[in-house]
Write an enzyme that holds these catalytic residues in place. Structure first.
Site, mmCIF file in Angstrom:
data_model
loop_
_atom_site.group_PDB
_atom_site.id
_atom_site.type_symbol
_atom_site.label_atom_id
_atom_site.label_comp_id
_atom_site.label_asym_id
_atom_site.label_seq_id
_atom_site.Cartn_x
_atom_site.Cartn_y
_atom_site.Cartn_z
ATOM 1 N N CYS A 235 48.130 45.407 42.016
ATOM 2 C CA CYS A 235 48.730 43.849 42.044
ATOM 3 C C CYS A 235 48.716 43.562 40.535
ATOM 4 C CB CYS A 235 47.797 43.061 42.801
ATOM 5 S SG CYS A 235 46.445 42.645 42.130
ATOM 6 N N CYS B 288 42.428 31.317 36.133
ATOM 7 C CA CYS B 288 43.598 30.601 35.993
ATOM 8 C C CYS B 288 44.738 31.954 35.978
ATOM 9 C CB CYS B 288 43.925 30.875 34.716
ATOM 10 S SG CYS B 288 43.092 28.957 34.680
#
Ligand code: ZN
Length: 383
Positions: free
Chosen positions: A341, A189
């Protein structure tokens, strides 16, 4: 087993007591019930709130996390004032405010093969609110071994699933998914996003099923997988059959809990260097190079612009992952390139792509900006 109800409880549960299928006897059963909620996050929030409000006498909660600002979009157990507090402390305070007649038992731990049988063994029903495959298989196997019903729910982006596993003649999670997906093939998620209200829908369904199991009323989702699409608002129920060759509930070849991280291909934290032939640099190493004004490398951040706006490392250049292919001509193949990232997954993809296009000096920032925040600069926001 039943429990007696005090006048205060009779008043509180009045709307249940007049329901023909609940009544005083049903309410006593709820009070005597012991339900374990695994995870005090998106699913665990509505589950625990509704079970507490309904008068489930003992609620166990397993969690080891701390409330983060990015949780509040869906984890309604916790409030803005709880950010930085342990989820268990926050959950206990909120649940006892909802219903002081409920006993909240907290288990501050990650559910593991070493503790799952002991923790789950103390409860009648388990509600699975976990967000990863390893814990989901662990919860399933422990419930099957112990003969406990496992009320399953999972969410991803706009879609959810729910079922009831682990009943004596019903299927289990392994009957549905015998093998975990390849590691990294399904984003979490955190990586893929989740529609904030969706865990409210799925968790409320899980709470409903848990209460029906306690009361012994209605028809549960055992033998059915409910598929929920919040965008089209379609609910479909697929028939699920118990698989006679299921190693958990069929042949019963699984007689003890295994190493679920290994089963699901989760990399060991000590083995993160050189994953899939991508060289890595740790945040501490990178910070040391930046501190000595080392200009021999380019730092490329492959996250999205909104993530950059939350936090970024000074001197990095933003090229979102989807724009990397088109941006290759603007990058210098002869220089060392560090890609980064949020957690290191997307940047590893970028590094592999660049390597396959002739970039030989690419390094991935291990653990991404999250680990940078932990190891180098705690002022960098986590999300
Ligand atoms: Zn099974």
């Amino acid at each position: 087993m039943t429990a007696t109800l005090t006048p205060d409880e009779l008043q509180r549960y009045a709307r249940h007591l007049i329901l023909p299928d609940v009544g005083v006897e049903g309410q006593r059963r709820l009070k005597a019930a012991r339900v374990l909620v695994v995870g005090a996050g998106g699913l665990g929030s509505p589950v625990a709130l509704y079970l507490a409000a309904a008068g489930v006498g003992t609620l166990g909660i397993v969690d080891f996390d701390v409330v983060d600002m990015s949780n509040l979009q869906r984890q309604i157990l916790h409030g803005t004032g709880d950010v930085g507090r342990s989820k268990l402390d926050s959950a206990r305070a909120r649940l006892l405010d909802v219903n002081p007649f409920v006993r909240v038992e907290t288990h501050e731990a990650r559910l593991t093969s070493a503790n799952a049988l002991e923790i789950i063994g103390r409860y009648d029903i388990v509600v699975d609110g976990t967000d990863n495959f390893a814990t989901r298989y662990l919860t399933n196997d422990a419930c099957v071994l112990l003969g406990k019903p496992n009320v399953y729910g999972s969410i991803f982006r706009f879609e959810g699933q729910a079922s009831v596993f682990g009943l004596p003649d019903g299927p289990c999670y392994r009957c549905l998914f015998p093998e975990p997906p390849p590691a990294g093939s399904v984003p979490s998620c955190a990586e893929g996003g989740v529609f904030g209200v969706l865990p409210g829908i799925v968790g409320t369904i899980q709470a409903t099923e848990a209460i029906k199991l306690i009361l012994g009323i209605g028809e549960t989702l055992a033998g059915r997988l409910l598929l929920i699409d919040a965008l089209s608002m379609q609910f479909r129920a697929m028939t699920l059959r118990k698989d006679p060759s299921c190693p958990a509930c069929g042949t019963r070849t699984i007689k003890a809990l295994i190493d679920y991280d290994e089963f699901c291909g989760v990399p060991n934290a000590d083995e993160v260097h050189d994953i899939d032939h991508v060289a890595e640099i740790t945040p501490t190493e990178l910070a040391a190079r930046i501190a000595r004004a080392d200009a021999s490398f380019d730092l490329i951040d492959v996250r999205e612009p909104y993530e950059w706006a939350i936090a970024h490392i000074d001197g990095a250049r933003l090229i979102p992952l989807g724009q990397i292919p088109a941006s290759l001509p603007s990058l210098d193949k002869t220089r060392e390139i560090v890609v980064m990232c949020r957690s290191g997954v997307r940047s590893a993809d970028a590094a592999r792509f660049m390597q396959s296009n002739g970039f030989t000096r690419v390094k991935n920032l291990a653990g991404g900006i999250l680990r940078w925040s932990t190891d180098v600069d705690p002022r960098v926001r986590r999300y």
